[in-house]
Design a protein around this motif. Sequence first.
Motif, PDB file in Angstrom:
ATOM      1  N   MET A 255      15.488  18.373  60.393  1.00  0.00           N
ATOM      2  CA  MET A 255      14.567  17.474  59.729  1.00  0.00           C
ATOM      3  C   MET A 255      15.268  16.871  58.513  1.00  0.00           C
ATOM      4  N   ARG A 256      15.125  15.567  58.358  1.00  0.00           N
ATOM      5  CA  ARG A 256      15.763  14.880  57.235  1.00  0.00           C
ATOM      6  C   ARG A 256      14.870  14.910  56.004  1.00  0.00           C
ATOM      7  N   ALA A 257      15.507  14.894  54.875  1.00  0.00           N
ATOM      8  CA  ALA A 257      14.778  14.879  53.608  1.00  0.00           C
ATOM      9  C   ALA A 257      14.090  13.520  53.439  1.00  0.00           C
ATOM     10  N   PRO A 258      12.957  13.482  52.726  1.00  0.00           N
ATOM     11  CA  PRO A 258      12.308  12.191  52.453  1.00  0.00           C
ATOM     12  C   PRO A 258      13.259  11.261  51.696  1.00  0.00           C
ATOM     13  N   THR A 259      13.012   9.979  51.798  1.00  0.00           N
ATOM     14  CA  THR A 259      13.904   8.970  51.225  1.00  0.00           C
ATOM     15  C   THR A 259      14.185   9.194  49.741  1.00  0.00           C
ATOM     16  N   GLY A 260      13.165   9.460  48.949  1.00  0.00           N
ATOM     17  CA  GLY A 260      13.375   9.688  47.517  1.00  0.00           C
ATOM     18  C   GLY A 260      14.288  10.869  47.267  1.00  0.00           C
ATOM     19  N   ARG A 261      14.104  11.909  48.026  1.00  0.00           N
ATOM     20  CA  ARG A 261      14.966  13.090  47.879  1.00  0.00           C
ATOM     21  C   ARG A 261      16.385  12.768  48.322  1.00  0.00           C
ATOM     22  N   ARG A 262      16.545  12.013  49.411  1.00  0.00           N
ATOM     23  CA  ARG A 262      17.887  11.624  49.855  1.00  0.00           C
ATOM     24  C   ARG A 262      18.606  10.830  48.770  1.00  0.00           C
ATOM     25  N   ARG A 263      17.888   9.932  48.121  1.00  0.00           N
ATOM     26  CA  ARG A 263      18.502   9.149  47.024  1.00  0.00           C
ATOM     27  C   ARG A 263      18.896  10.062  45.869  1.00  0.00           C
ATOM     28  N   ALA A 264      18.033  11.008  45.535  1.00  0.00           N
ATOM     29  CA  ALA A 264      18.329  11.936  44.430  1.00  0.00           C
ATOM     30  C   ALA A 264      19.536  12.813  44.774  1.00  0.00           C
ATOM     31  N   ILE A 265      19.629  13.235  46.017  1.00  0.00           N
ATOM     32  CA  ILE A 265      20.777  14.040  46.458  1.00  0.00           C
ATOM     33  C   ILE A 265      22.049  13.205  46.392  1.00  0.00           C
ATOM     34  N   ALA A 266      21.982  11.964  46.850  1.00  0.00           N
ATOM     35  CA  ALA A 266      23.159  11.080  46.809  1.00  0.00           C
ATOM     36  C   ALA A 266      23.622  10.867  45.377  1.00  0.00           C
ATOM     37  N   LYS A 267      22.683  10.654  44.473  1.00  0.00           N
ATOM     38  CA  LYS A 267      23.035  10.447  43.062  1.00  0.00           C
ATOM     39  C   LYS A 267      23.658  11.716  42.469  1.00  0.00           C
ATOM     40  N   ALA A 268      23.044  12.866  42.739  1.00  0.00           N
ATOM     41  CA  ALA A 268      23.575  14.136  42.225  1.00  0.00           C
ATOM     42  C   ALA A 268      24.971  14.401  42.777  1.00  0.00           C
ATOM     43  N   LEU A 269      25.176  14.045  44.027  1.00  0.00           N
ATOM     44  CA  LEU A 269      26.475  14.271  44.667  1.00  0.00           C
ATOM     45  C   LEU A 269      27.561  13.403  44.050  1.00  0.00           C
ATOM     46  N   THR A 270      27.293  12.130  43.849  1.00  0.00           N
ATOM     47  CA  THR A 270      28.313  11.255  43.265  1.00  0.00           C
ATOM     48  C   THR A 270      28.542  11.573  41.790  1.00  0.00           C
ATOM     49  N   THR A 271      27.528  12.090  41.127  1.00  0.00           N
ATOM     50  CA  THR A 271      27.698  12.500  39.727  1.00  0.00           C
ATOM     51  C   THR A 271      28.557  13.764  39.644  1.00  0.00           C
ATOM     52  N   LEU A 272      28.267  14.743  40.501  1.00  0.00           N
ATOM     53  CA  LEU A 272      28.991  16.015  40.483  1.00  0.00           C
ATOM     54  C   LEU A 272      30.416  15.875  40.985  1.00  0.00           C
TER      55      LEU A 272
END
Length: 104
Positions: free
Chosen positions: A1-18
């Motif tokens: 199951m994929r994460a909701p869109t808002g969560r996917r965006r937050a994960i992408a942002k956290a990933l590029t920041t980290l």
Amino acid sequence: MRAPTGRRRAIAKALTTLLPLAPYADMERIRADAGSVHMKTLPPTIAVWLATIAHIRHVHTDYEKLLAEGYDRDSARFFVIEQTNIMLTRWRATRLLDADDEEE
């Protein structure tokens, strides 16, 4: 199951920041793991951190080899901290693994 869109965006942002310089293939695996069902109750930054450490440990260190040699998980994790931090440093991570970090 994929994460909701808002969560996917937050994960992408956290990933590029980290991990600003992590290779695409690694980033995609970490992104998928951070968005998995068992991580859904965690804040995105924590999910990304745990997914990153697990990915590096299993793919870029001797962790699996140590387990195969009979080391318990905690000992194997301890012995790969330096290898993990070397990879985090290569990827210009904004955080390194500390021996006292509590995980999973």
